[in-house]
Design a protein around this motif. Structure first.
Motif, short mmCIF file in Angstrom:
data_model
loop_
_atom_site.label_atom_id
_atom_site.label_comp_id
_atom_site.label_asym_id
_atom_site.label_seq_id
_atom_site.Cartn_x
_atom_site.Cartn_y
_atom_site.Cartn_z
N SER A 57 0.83 -1.21 0.00
CA SER A 57 0.00 0.00 0.00
C SER A 57 0.87 1.25 0.00
O SER A 57 2.07 1.20 0.25
N LYS A 58 0.22 2.37 -0.24
CA LYS A 58 0.89 3.67 -0.17
C LYS A 58 1.45 3.90 1.23
O LYS A 58 2.56 4.41 1.40
N GLY A 59 0.69 3.51 2.26
CA GLY A 59 1.15 3.68 3.64
C GLY A 59 2.44 2.92 3.90
O GLY A 59 3.34 3.41 4.60
N ALA A 60 2.56 1.73 3.34
CA ALA A 60 3.77 0.92 3.52
C ALA A 60 4.98 1.58 2.85
O ALA A 60 6.09 1.54 3.38
N ILE A 61 4.77 2.20 1.70
CA ILE A 61 5.86 2.91 1.01
C ILE A 61 6.34 4.06 1.89
O ILE A 61 7.54 4.23 2.14
N LEU A 62 5.40 4.86 2.36
CA LEU A 62 5.76 6.04 3.16
C LEU A 62 6.36 5.63 4.50
O LEU A 62 7.28 6.30 4.99
N LEU A 63 5.90 4.52 5.07
CA LEU A 63 6.49 4.05 6.32
C LEU A 63 7.96 3.71 6.11
O LEU A 63 8.82 4.08 6.92
N GLU A 64 8.28 3.03 5.01
CA GLU A 64 9.68 2.70 4.74
C GLU A 64 10.50 3.97 4.52
O GLU A 64 11.63 4.07 5.01
N ALA A 65 9.95 4.94 3.81
CA ALA A 65 10.67 6.19 3.57
C ALA A 65 10.96 6.91 4.89
O ALA A 65 12.07 7.39 5.12
N ILE A 66 9.97 6.96 5.76
CA ILE A 66 10.14 7.60 7.07
C ILE A 66 11.15 6.83 7.90
O ILE A 66 12.05 7.41 8.52
N ASN A 67 10.98 5.52 7.93
CA ASN A 67 11.87 4.67 8.74
C ASN A 67 13.33 4.87 8.33
O ASN A 67 14.21 5.01 9.17
N ALA A 69 14.71 7.49 6.92
CA ALA A 69 15.17 8.82 7.32
C ALA A 69 15.40 8.90 8.83
O ALA A 69 16.39 9.46 9.28
N VAL A 70 14.50 8.31 9.61
CA VAL A 70 14.61 8.40 11.07
C VAL A 70 15.80 7.60 11.57
O VAL A 70 16.52 8.04 12.46
N HIS A 91 14.25 16.21 20.73
CA HIS A 91 14.21 17.39 19.88
C HIS A 91 14.41 17.00 18.41
O HIS A 91 13.73 17.52 17.51
N ALA A 92 15.32 16.06 18.16
CA ALA A 92 15.53 15.58 16.79
C ALA A 92 14.27 14.92 16.23
O ALA A 92 13.91 15.13 15.07
N VAL A 93 13.60 14.14 17.07
CA VAL A 93 12.36 13.48 16.64
C VAL A 93 11.29 14.51 16.31
O VAL A 93 10.64 14.44 15.27
N VAL A 94 11.10 15.49 17.19
CA VAL A 94 10.10 16.53 16.96
C VAL A 94 10.39 17.27 15.66
O VAL A 94 9.51 17.48 14.83
N LYS A 95 11.65 17.65 15.47
CA LYS A 95 12.04 18.37 14.26
C LYS A 95 11.76 17.55 13.00
O LYS A 95 11.20 18.04 12.02
N LEU A 96 12.15 16.30 13.06
CA LEU A 96 12.01 15.43 11.90
C LEU A 96 10.55 15.17 11.55
O LEU A 96 10.16 15.21 10.39
N LEU A 97 9.73 14.92 12.57
CA LEU A 97 8.36 14.49 12.31
C LEU A 97 7.36 15.63 12.19
O LEU A 97 6.18 15.39 11.91
N THR A 98 7.80 16.87 12.37
CA THR A 98 6.87 17.98 12.21
C THR A 98 7.17 18.84 11.00
O THR A 98 6.44 19.77 10.71
N ASN A 99 8.26 18.53 10.30
CA ASN A 99 8.62 19.31 9.12
C ASN A 99 8.55 18.43 7.87
O ASN A 99 8.77 17.24 7.94
N PRO A 100 8.25 19.06 6.72
CA PRO A 100 8.29 18.30 5.48
C PRO A 100 9.70 17.77 5.24
O PRO A 100 10.66 18.42 5.65
N PRO A 101 9.86 16.64 4.59
CA PRO A 101 8.79 15.87 3.98
C PRO A 101 8.17 14.82 4.91
O PRO A 101 7.14 14.24 4.58
N GLU A 126 7.93 -2.28 12.83
CA GLU A 126 9.08 -1.71 12.13
C GLU A 126 9.50 -0.34 12.64
O GLU A 126 10.66 0.03 12.50
N PHE A 127 8.56 0.41 13.22
CA PHE A 127 8.87 1.78 13.58
C PHE A 127 8.83 2.02 15.08
O PHE A 127 9.80 2.46 15.68
#
Length: 195
Positions: A57-67, A69-70, A91-101, A126-127
């Motif tokens: 699914s699209k969600g699985a693609i985006l989960l891998e992309a986020i994973n 990067a994180v 602070h790194a988590v907040v910055k990463l998960l609140t800003n694009p992309p 996975e996350f």
């Protein structure tokens, strides 16, 4: 031409990276709900069949992309000062998960897991679970070094530290500043009976 056939593994990795980048770009441009597998395939220059061969699914693609990067940008430090290490990591988590992309993609995934059991399971396995375990390893070391009391409940501690970050992210409230994270950490440390 040197007569050497192209390496399919390298070609596949290039396609995979193109798909992950296209998914994040589209999610930033159009929002999670309006990003489709068809649009991701077109942007990445691959077929839908290629995408569905690797992700359900699209969600699985985006989960891998986020994973991806994180993993590269938010390791859990261990300087011997738990409060400072938590502040750096949170602070790194907040910055990463609140800003694009990543911010728009992660917000969409958190909504989608309410309806997609398979994606929910993947997000947990996975996350979330690996990051909870990394936090508990750091908290366990702090407990062994006397920064936390021997009876500190580490599962609860992780929820107390990170729950407010998720609350604000999920409800689209302004993210915590570094100063607010320091205050949160101090409150949680006191509630755990830290010295």
């Amino acid at each position: 031409m040197n007569g050497v056939p192209p390496n399919p593994a390298r070609r596949s990795e290039r396609s995979r990276q193109a798909i992950l980048a296209a998914a994040l770009d589209l999610c930033t441009e159009k929002g999670y709900a309006r990003t489709t597998v068809e649009a991701i395939a077109a942007r990445a220059g691959v077929s839908k069949k290629t995408i569905y061969r690797w992700w359900p699914s699209k969600g699985a693609i985006l989960l891998e992309a986020i994973n991806n990067a994180v993993v590269m940008t938010t390791p859990f430090p261990d300087t011997g000062d738990l409060a400072a290490d938590l502040c750096t990591q949170m602070h790194a988590v907040v910055k990463l998960l609140t800003n694009p992309p990543l911010g728009p993609a992660y917000a969409g995934i958190l909504t989608e897991i309410q309806y997609d059991d398979e994606l929910c399971r993947a997000v947990q396995e996975e996350f979330i679970n690996p990051r909870v375990e990394a936090a508990k390893i750091r908290l366990r070391r702090a407990r062994e070094q006397g920064e936390l009391p021997p009876d500190a409940d580490l599962d609860l501690a992780v929820e107390l530290f990170y729950g407010p970050l998720y609350y604000r992210h999920t409800l689209r409230r302004p993210p915590y500043t570094r100063e607010r994270i320091v205050t949160l950490i101090a409150h949680v440390m006191r509630s755990l009976g830290a010295a």
